[in-house]
Scaffold this motif. Sequence first.
Motif, PDB file in Angstrom:
ATOM      1  N   MET A   1      41.657  29.294  62.873  1.00 53.19           N
ATOM      2  CA  MET A   1      40.565  29.979  62.694  1.00 53.19           C
ATOM      3  C   MET A   1      39.143  29.139  62.527  1.00 53.19           C
ATOM      4  N   ARG A   2      38.040  29.840  62.616  1.00 50.72           N
ATOM      5  CA  ARG A   2      36.828  29.157  62.402  1.00 50.72           C
ATOM      6  C   ARG A   2      35.915  29.743  61.398  1.00 50.72           C
ATOM      7  N   THR A   3      35.115  29.087  60.582  1.00 53.84           N
ATOM      8  CA  THR A   3      34.025  29.846  59.909  1.00 53.84           C
ATOM      9  C   THR A   3      33.044  28.808  59.717  1.00 53.84           C
ATOM     10  N   GLN A   4      31.934  29.052  59.002  1.00 54.19           N
ATOM     11  CA  GLN A   4      30.901  28.308  58.715  1.00 54.19           C
ATOM     12  C   GLN A   4      30.891  27.476  57.500  1.00 54.19           C
ATOM     13  N   VAL A   5      31.328  27.928  56.375  1.00 58.40           N
ATOM     14  CA  VAL A   5      31.726  27.306  55.279  1.00 58.40           C
ATOM     15  C   VAL A   5      33.181  27.261  54.796  1.00 58.40           C
ATOM     16  N   ALA A   6      33.874  26.488  54.379  1.00 57.07           N
ATOM     17  CA  ALA A   6      34.905  26.733  53.876  1.00 57.07           C
ATOM     18  C   ALA A   6      34.852  26.229  52.437  1.00 57.07           C
ATOM     19  N   ILE A   7      35.431  27.144  51.584  1.00 53.70           N
ATOM     20  CA  ILE A   7      35.368  27.043  49.993  1.00 53.70           C
ATOM     21  C   ILE A   7      36.643  26.795  49.379  1.00 53.70           C
ATOM     22  N   ILE A   8      36.981  25.591  48.661  1.00 47.50           N
ATOM     23  CA  ILE A   8      38.180  25.390  48.270  1.00 47.50           C
ATOM     24  C   ILE A   8      37.877  25.841  46.698  1.00 47.50           C
ATOM     25  N   GLY A   9      38.605  26.798  46.283  1.00 45.43           N
ATOM     26  CA  GLY A   9      38.799  26.931  44.867  1.00 45.43           C
ATOM     27  C   GLY A   9      37.735  28.675  44.534  1.00 45.43           C
ATOM     28  N   ALA A  10      38.656  29.631  43.981  1.00 46.59           N
ATOM     29  CA  ALA A  10      37.972  30.826  43.673  1.00 46.59           C
ATOM     30  C   ALA A  10      37.711  30.948  42.123  1.00 46.59           C
ATOM     31  N   GLY A  11      37.113  29.861  41.510  1.00 47.07           N
ATOM     32  CA  GLY A  11      36.651  30.015  40.265  1.00 47.07           C
ATOM     33  C   GLY A  11      35.176  30.555  40.139  1.00 47.07           C
ATOM     34  N   PRO A  12      34.560  30.313  39.186  1.00 42.34           N
ATOM     35  CA  PRO A  12      33.090  30.910  39.170  1.00 42.34           C
ATOM     36  C   PRO A  12      32.150  30.236  40.216  1.00 42.34           C
ATOM     37  N   ALA A  13      32.337  28.832  40.484  1.00 43.89           N
ATOM     38  CA  ALA A  13      31.595  28.359  41.373  1.00 43.89           C
ATOM     39  C   ALA A  13      31.796  28.915  42.844  1.00 43.89           C
ATOM     40  N   GLY A  14      33.243  28.861  43.415  1.00 44.39           N
ATOM     41  CA  GLY A  14      33.474  29.421  44.610  1.00 44.39           C
ATOM     42  C   GLY A  14      33.373  30.613  44.902  1.00 44.39           C
ATOM     43  N   LEU A  15      33.540  31.496  43.963  1.00 47.79           N
ATOM     44  CA  LEU A  15      33.252  32.809  44.151  1.00 47.79           C
ATOM     45  C   LEU A  15      31.875  33.246  44.272  1.00 47.79           C
ATOM     46  N   MET A  16      31.042  32.614  43.354  1.00 50.91           N
ATOM     47  CA  MET A  16      29.366  32.875  43.406  1.00 50.91           C
ATOM     48  C   MET A  16      28.910  32.193  44.546  1.00 50.91           C
ATOM     49  N   LEU A  17      29.564  31.175  44.996  1.00 47.93           N
ATOM     50  CA  LEU A  17      28.845  30.565  46.259  1.00 47.93           C
ATOM     51  C   LEU A  17      29.213  31.486  47.528  1.00 47.93           C
ATOM     52  N   SER A  18      30.566  31.941  47.738  1.00 45.88           N
ATOM     53  CA  SER A  18      30.805  32.691  48.792  1.00 45.88           C
ATOM     54  C   SER A  18      29.682  34.155  48.662  1.00 45.88           C
ATOM     55  N   HIS A  19      29.714  34.591  47.483  1.00 44.05           N
ATOM     56  CA  HIS A  19      28.768  35.912  47.360  1.00 44.05           C
ATOM     57  C   HIS A  19      27.421  35.515  47.807  1.00 44.05           C
ATOM     58  N   LEU A  20      26.884  34.593  47.446  1.00 47.17           N
ATOM     59  CA  LEU A  20      25.425  33.909  47.760  1.00 47.17           C
ATOM     60  C   LEU A  20      25.152  33.879  49.232  1.00 47.17           C
ATOM     61  N   LEU A  21      26.314  33.311  49.772  1.00 48.62           N
ATOM     62  CA  LEU A  21      26.332  33.038  51.252  1.00 48.62           C
ATOM     63  C   LEU A  21      26.091  34.274  52.208  1.00 48.62           C
ATOM     64  N   HIS A  22      27.116  35.221  51.677  1.00 49.12           N
ATOM     65  CA  HIS A  22      27.373  36.589  52.160  1.00 49.12           C
ATOM     66  C   HIS A  22      25.777  37.262  52.077  1.00 49.12           C
ATOM     67  N   LEU A  23      25.260  37.115  51.212  1.00 51.18           N
ATOM     68  CA  LEU A  23      23.746  37.788  50.961  1.00 51.18           C
ATOM     69  C   LEU A  23      22.789  37.202  51.732  1.00 51.18           C
ATOM     70  N   GLN A  24      23.180  35.888  52.218  1.00 48.98           N
ATOM     71  CA  GLN A  24      22.304  35.263  53.199  1.00 48.98           C
ATOM     72  C   GLN A  24      22.679  35.259  54.832  1.00 48.98           C
ATOM     73  N   GLY A  25      23.792  35.926  54.827  1.00 46.31           N
ATOM     74  CA  GLY A  25      24.315  36.212  56.453  1.00 46.31           C
ATOM     75  C   GLY A  25      25.155  34.868  56.779  1.00 46.31           C
ATOM     76  N   ILE A  26      25.449  34.300  55.946  1.00 49.22           N
ATOM     77  CA  ILE A  26      26.399  33.037  56.134  1.00 49.22           C
ATOM     78  C   ILE A  26      27.900  33.290  55.838  1.00 49.22           C
TER      79      ILE A  26
END
Length: 392
Positions: A1-26
């Motif tokens: 599997m391939r992605t742009q950004v791999a995020i390790i951990g679904a705490g406040p930091a990981g979940l918020m980062l994935s959300h912000l990136l999604h809003l930016q189309g990343i």
Amino acid sequence: MRTQVAIIGAGPAGLMLSHLLHLQGIESVVLETRSQQAVESTIRAGVLEQGTVDLLNQTGLGERMRREGVQHHGIRLAFGGQQHRIDLTELTDRAITVYAQHEVLKDMIAVRQAAQAQLYFEVEQVSLQALDSERPQVHYRHAGEQRQLSCDFVIGCDGFHGISRAAMPGGLRQDYTRTYPFGWFGILVEAPPSSDELIYARHARGFALISTRSAGVQRMYFQCDPAENVDQWSDDRIWNELETRLENHDGWSLKKGRIFQKNVVGMRSFVTEPMRCKRLLLAGDAAHIVPPTGAKGLNLAMADVCLLSQALETFYLRKSWRRLDSYSDDALKRVWRAEHFSWWMTNMLHTHPDGSPFQQRLQLSELQYTVKSRSAMTVLAENYVGSPFQMS
Ligand code: FAD
Ligand code: DHB
């Protein structure tokens, strides 16, 4: 599997980062070792800075928080049998919101899952590979299968006990640590609020904190031995200890109820520098820990990923490394301010097992000055509410 950004951990930091990136189309993939149920039910923070509240609102995550969270415009410092109010809003024009961390997590997970996010719980054996190359990889097991994720960046949002920090080259990394000789005993209680604002109390027997969760559930803490066994504490013993530490000559009294959760947490200050090496970046508790007295940990995690999402946007949309290059320095400025404030609040309010009578007198003098001088109150209030996040 391939992605742009791999995020390790679904705490406040990981979940918020994935959300912000999604809003930016990343595109990102989030890998979490615990189950969704465990993530959504672990009781931790309660105090959100206005910066965190603004971020949640501006990114479409604030609907339930606006309904169920409660804005507080002040806090109380209690010592010598009296409570003293610090008017946060009058001093800073800002406020805090009490809304539990696991409720924020539920809200973020719901929004990420509705957007068909690649968010995987219960992954095992996560390991980071080829971090020196242009194509880092994350190896892990999920649903009984060995998997491999190739990406442009790995973001370690896996908390203090995660694996990401250890993957930073040892020669580059400098750790700064302080472990405190006490912990916090936390309880959840079925009772009405004892106070409309948080009470931070200093007593010769130790610190106590009255916080809240809702009209019917209260959160309270008291200083204890970090190795304390919760089974040694009957409900009566807990109430006696809290009543003693919160002694009050102005008619205030503690409202008791059924205690339905007890836990002990240790306390430390910790920072690792730098927070980036090549294509591995750290955010939140993976990079820094504060003792909970200043209510800063979750808020710092949110501030980190705010910076990080902008740095990644600058990379992907403007093809520039500039903000990734300055990420560590930019984040560490806020981190060290919060480290100092949390250390200062902790020292001012806790009793030290080896504290001399001289130190105790100094502590009381500092508290008296803090509630009397407008300048001192402003210093506390400014740090407690936090400065606005950098949002571009
Ligand atoms: P975490 O919340 O620790 O999340 C990391 C995630 O990564 C976890 O879900 C973990 O399971 C996962 N993980 C770990 N290893 C791996 C791996 N190898 N692979 C994949 N996933 C992994 N902060 C405040 O701002 N305000 C407060 O009022 C406050 N009160 C607090 C009270 C207490 C009693 C405590 C203990 C903390 C408090 N905090 C507070 C701090 C706050 O809870 C933390 O700072 C916050 O959870 C940090 O978020 P994070 O996402 O960086 O890390
Ligand atoms: C809470 C936690 C904190 O660390 C703090 O300083 C204030 C409140 C809480 O859990 O409500």
